[in-house]
Every structure is written in C-alpha cells, then in structure tokens.
Design a protein around this motif. Structure first.
Motif, short mmCIF file in Angstrom:
data_model
loop_
_atom_site.label_atom_id
_atom_site.label_comp_id
_atom_site.label_asym_id
_atom_site.label_seq_id
_atom_site.Cartn_x
_atom_site.Cartn_y
_atom_site.Cartn_z
N UNK A 270 -8.12 -28.39 -60.42
CA UNK A 270 -8.07 -26.95 -60.80
C UNK A 270 -9.06 -26.16 -59.69
N UNK A 271 -8.40 -26.00 -58.67
CA UNK A 271 -9.11 -25.47 -57.52
C UNK A 271 -8.10 -24.59 -56.78
N UNK A 272 -8.42 -23.51 -55.97
CA UNK A 272 -7.84 -22.75 -55.31
C UNK A 272 -7.28 -23.29 -54.10
N UNK A 273 -6.18 -23.16 -53.80
CA UNK A 273 -5.72 -24.08 -52.49
C UNK A 273 -6.01 -23.08 -51.05
N UNK A 274 -6.87 -23.68 -50.33
CA UNK A 274 -7.48 -23.05 -49.18
C UNK A 274 -7.07 -24.28 -47.92
N UNK A 275 -7.58 -23.66 -46.77
CA UNK A 275 -7.38 -24.56 -45.73
C UNK A 275 -8.59 -24.71 -45.35
N UNK A 276 -8.93 -26.12 -45.33
CA UNK A 276 -10.38 -26.78 -45.21
C UNK A 276 -10.88 -26.27 -43.63
N UNK A 277 -12.27 -26.22 -43.57
CA UNK A 277 -12.79 -25.58 -42.18
C UNK A 277 -12.49 -26.61 -41.19
N UNK A 278 -12.32 -28.04 -41.30
CA UNK A 278 -11.97 -28.92 -40.36
C UNK A 278 -10.39 -28.68 -39.74
N UNK A 279 -9.59 -28.19 -40.68
CA UNK A 279 -8.15 -28.03 -40.42
C UNK A 279 -8.14 -26.69 -39.27
N UNK A 384 -2.01 -33.05 -43.72
CA UNK A 384 -2.29 -32.03 -43.25
C UNK A 384 -3.69 -31.42 -43.47
N UNK A 385 -4.14 -31.64 -44.92
CA UNK A 385 -5.38 -30.92 -45.36
C UNK A 385 -6.55 -31.80 -44.78
N UNK A 386 -6.31 -32.84 -44.06
CA UNK A 386 -7.35 -33.97 -43.82
C UNK A 386 -7.43 -34.17 -42.10
N UNK A 387 -6.69 -33.18 -41.68
CA UNK A 387 -6.80 -33.25 -40.23
C UNK A 387 -8.26 -32.92 -39.75
N UNK A 388 -8.60 -33.23 -38.48
CA UNK A 388 -9.88 -33.09 -37.95
C UNK A 388 -10.05 -33.43 -36.51
N UNK A 389 -11.23 -32.92 -36.15
CA UNK A 389 -11.49 -33.06 -34.53
C UNK A 389 -13.04 -33.60 -34.42
N UNK A 390 -13.28 -34.69 -33.76
CA UNK A 390 -14.41 -35.24 -33.40
C UNK A 390 -14.91 -34.98 -31.97
N UNK A 391 -15.81 -34.23 -31.85
CA UNK A 391 -16.47 -34.01 -30.54
C UNK A 391 -17.53 -34.54 -30.28
#
Length: 542
Positions: A270-279, A384-391
């Motif tokens: 029960x959470x609002x569907x949002x786009x994660x910061x990492x994505x 898609x909600x688990x995409x990420x970028x490691x720098x």
C-alpha cells in the motif's frame, strides 16, 4: 547451460548467466588470493581467463595455495595454476602471460582494456594506480584486492557502471493501487465479495482485497478517489477497514489466511507508485546523448533508458512490471489477476520497445535488433524500478579524498588494556597503505629481512603520519586521526611480514568473486571498497 549451472541460474537468472558466460577476465598475479578468486569465477562459468605473472613456484606457495604441489617448484606459477583451474570447468578457456605485473606499459595496458573485467591480486599500490589510471577513462572495471597477514581488502574502480537489476531486499510490490489501469479496474469491479461463499472469500488474492478495502475506506472516511493511505494514521485506518472485511468460519473464528497475508504485506504494497531516485538519476543522465558535442554511443542499457525516459514523459510513471508476489489464493483467482497485470506489462514493454527502435535509429543509425530483442526489453521493463548507476573513483584518489573519508569514519577503540581488543576494521586498511609506502622506499615490507620490529614499526608510523597529514587540513583533526591507531596495530602489521595466509585468501576470494559477478551481470550494487579483519572476524565497507 541450464543443467550445468542450474543452481546459480536460480540466483541471477538466465540473463545473468549469459552475461557470465560472455565475460572475459584478466587476473594480474597468480598468488593464493588470485587462485581463490579465479576458482569461483571459473566454476561460475566465465568465458575466458588470463593470468599475468612472471613469478615461479617457491616453498611459501606450498603452504598457502592448494593448487600448488611440491613437484611444481621452480615452474611458472601462472602456467601451473591455470592448468589446474581449467580442470574445474572444461567449458572455460584461458591462457597465461609470463610478464611481470609490476612493469606493465604500452601494449600490455592496451590489452587489458579488451577484457570485461581486470582484477589485481596483491599488486604494489603503484602498479594498481597505473592500471586504474589506464582503465578508468576507458570504463573497464578494475578490482584491486589484497590478502596481507590477517587482513583482506578490495577496492572497485570503474568510472560508470550500469545496473539493470539492483535486487533490492525490500522491494515495493507493483500493484498500482493508487493508479489502477482500466483493465485492472474492470477485473476488480467484476468480483462481488458479498456474493461469494466462505471458501471463495477466503481465497481471494490480497491484491484484490486492497482495492475493495480502498473503496470502503474512502467511502467511510469521506475521502476522494485521489486520496490514498500513504501516511501512518491513514494507513492504520485503512488496515482496520481491511480486517473488518473478514468473515467468520463455521466456528465463529476469524482465520482467513488471505486477510492475514494482506495485513502483513501492507507496508510493501500500500504505497504510492513513484519513480525511485536511482531511476530518476539514470533518466537524467540520458540527456547527455542529446548534447550537440556528444560523441558517446549508447549501449543497449542506455537505449533502453532513452526509451524508458520517453515512456515516462508520455505516462508519468514506469511500465507495469507484471510481477506479483505470492498470494494465498486458489489457482483460478490468482492466475486471473496475474493475467491482467501480465497483459498490461506486455503492452507497456511493446511501447518501450518502439521507443527503443527510435532511439537506435536516432543515435546509432542502426536497427534495434543489433542491440536488443523484444524479450530482453520485456525483461528490463520488469526490473525498471531497480535500474541504477554506480559511479566510482580511480585508485589514485586514495591519497586524498578517499583516505580522509575512511579516517573520518573510524570509530575509536574503547579499551586497549583488556583482551579481546577489537579495532575498527578500517584501521587496518590505512595501515596497509602505510606498509605500501614503506615498501616503495625500502623495497621490502615491514617485518622482513630480520630487521628488529621496533625499527620497522617506527618507520611504518612515519608513513602513517604522512597519510594522516595529507588527508587532514588542520592540526586538531590530524591529532584526532593519529590517536585512532594503537601501537599494537602497527606491531601486528610488522609481524605479518607481508605474508599471505590461505584462510584470508580463501575468504577474500569469495568476496571478490561476488563483486566480479555483480560487475559482469550488471545485477546488484557493487561495493566501493571493503576490508576484512581476521582478528575479530569483522568486515567494513570503505
């Protein structure tokens, strides 16, 4: 493939295993640590390994490397270990280069850039810096790892590493409760809970129960259709409405398992569907491909990201994943609900794939088939909600910012009088850097060549003070940092004498192989660095 690697496919899937079987790995060094790392990667099924080392087998190798036997004394260590490693998995190919790892230059460094991953085992710090400086701008991942006495360390150096599936531990269930699509609304509306028998009612999937409870919650509390129980007070009221929908069994007991399961999953569902910061970070980085002076060509990952960016601009949300958690239900009810989500996920993935075709044509002037299939696009949409970028950072930065960050996070030791004395693991990492400086000046490690420990300890502490002084800009911080290092820790580094213990090499072999798997599969988030303290059997991220 599925037969030989069945167990590990369960961990990282067919896509992950395919990435591993395409990976080429170059190992700089052939010590016990190098062999332990490669053992794990060979068993995992990498395509090709190369060992680079000019060392020959000596007596110490017999005591810390189970790949080495007495008959191998005097033979090239890289050649001997490669032959034995390949016996573990005949499907893996490999070769060796009998060149010194401490004098790499020119074409040797150029060859390193052709590998999927380069690992340096027990390299001199200066050599690790040289390799990192060459590979970092070329975006070839490099892992620098060491086993030194009772201490093991690793550092990951890569400019930009894309993550297709971060595999978060507590991932939100994608039910779209706040933004249901038309087909989902229709499916839920066709289910009349009041007309169901007790048996049917107790087997309705909790995803449907949430929608029904939302209707009642909004009606009872005068909430609008746009309102959602996304704060604690509202969520508790929603939970009460949900649990009041239960029915008693013939004994007058409330024991419907689907409702209990619904209650347990409220936080994740029960959470609002949002786009994660990492994505969002990934999507923002797509903008560089539209810059006039940009010469970078997008990879398959970035083609997908460009397509995903356009999908988000069109719909304001990510594509439906089509993945549902397990739910206590009868097969018909669950599969009917799953079908609704799956069909929507397929529809969204088809749209993303069309955008990917446009991106391939615009940025690569090539058909999308050369980079991505529809099946692959569907898999990426699922995560898609688990995409990420490691720098990451190059190894060279250790001498300034990285050292300072490590020093600033060290926890002082409370009791240095009574055993057991447990030191912050990061203390050992800084001391190893001091031992490297010791080596660069004296061409030996502290505690070797029969020099008294007190003499080497004094010189080691001198190099330690250099590191601290370079990393802190004022006298107060420098004094605080210096006080973190007890005398017994410096003595222990001298006692090691640069030795490599098999138990530490074995443990670090598993840790490094795990980071290597993350890098080649683009799954999970890599570690910036790690140090293991064998005295306390504790580790710490750097």
């Amino acid at each position: 493939m599925s037969g030989r690697y069945d167990r590990q496919i369960r961990l990282w899937g067919d896509d992950g295993q395919e990435c591993i079987q395409k990976a080429t790995v170059c190992m700089l060094g052939s010590s016990a640590l190098a062999c332990e790392v490669l053992k794990n990667l060979v068993l995992a099924g990498v395509k090709f390994v190369r060992l680079v080392d000019s060392a020959v087998v000596t007596m110490p190798d017999l005591g810390n490397n189970f790949f080495i036997e007495k008959k191998h004394l005097g033979e090239p260590r890289a050649k001997v270990t490669l032959e034995l490693l390949k016996e573990l998995n005949p499907a893996v190919d490999g070769d060796c280069s009998l060149e010194s790892v401490n004098s790499l230059e020119g074409h040797q460094l150029e060859q390193l850039s052709t590998f999927s991953l380069v690992i340096g085992a027990n390299l001199l710090e200066a050599t690790a810096v040289t390799v990192s400086d060459y590979l970092f701008p070329r975006n070839v991942p490099f892992i620098h790892t060491r086993a030194y006495g009772m201490v093991g360390t690793l550092r990951v150096s890569v400019r930009e590493h894309t993550i297709s599936d971060a595999k978060y531990e507590h991932k939100q269930n994608d039910l779209r409760l706040d933004k249901p699509f038309p087909e989902l609304v229709k499916h839920v509306s066709e289910i009349d809970l009041d007309s169901l028998t007790y048996e049917q009612h107790s087997h309705i999937p909790f995803g449907v129960l949430y929608f029904k409870a939302l209707e009642k919650w909004r009606a009872e509390h005068g909430e609008s259709e746009a309102d959602f129980p996304d704060v604690y007070k509202k969520r508790k009221a929603f939970e009460r409405v949900l649990m009041d929908m239960q029915r008693e069994n013939e004994k007058g007991v409330l024991d419907e398992q689907n409702f209990m399961e619904a209650q347990q999953n409220i936080i994740r569902s029960v959470q609002k569907h949002t786009i994660p910061e990492a994505v969002q970070k990934v999507l923002k980085r797509c903008e560089r491909f539209y810059e006039i002076d940009n010469k970078e060509k997008p990879t398959a990952f970035w083609l997908f990201a460009l397509a995903l960016q356009k999908f988000v601009l069109q719909h304001g949300e990510l594509p439906v994943s089509g993945v549902l958690p397990d739910m206590f239900s009868d097969s018909k009810s669950y599969t009917s609900l799953l079908k609704v989500y799956h069909e929507k996920a397929t529809q969204d993935a088809d749209e993303v794939y069309e955008y990917a075709k446009e991106a391939a044509q615009m940025h690569l002037q090539a058909p999308i088939d050369d980079y991505m299939t529809l099946d692959r696009c569907q898999q990426m949409c699922k995560h898609a909600s688990s995409l990420g970028l490691f720098e990451g950072t190059p190894i060279r930065t250790d001498s300034t910012v990285f050292y300072k960050n490590v020093l600033d996070t060290i926890v002082p030791t409370e009791n240095l009088e009574e055993p057991p004395i447990v030191l912050d693991s990061k203390i050992w990492y800084i001391l190893l850097q001091a031992a490297d400086r010791f080596y660069m000046e004296k061409r030996r490690y502290p505690g070797t060549n029969g020099v008294p420990v007190n003499m080497d300890k004094s010189d080691l502490n001198r190099f330690l003070q250099e590191i601290i002084s370079e990393s802190h800009q004022n006298e107060t911080l420098t004094k605080r940092a210096a006080a973190l290092f007890p005398s017994l820790a410096s003595e222990e580094i001298c006692r090691y004498g640069g030795s490599e213990l098999h138990v530490i090499a074995s443990l670090m072999g598993g840790v490094v192989a795990q980071e290597a798997i993350k890098l080649v599969t683009h799954q999970c988030i890599p570690s910036q660095g790690y140090v293991y303290d064998g005295h306390s059997q504790q580790g710490a991220a750097l």
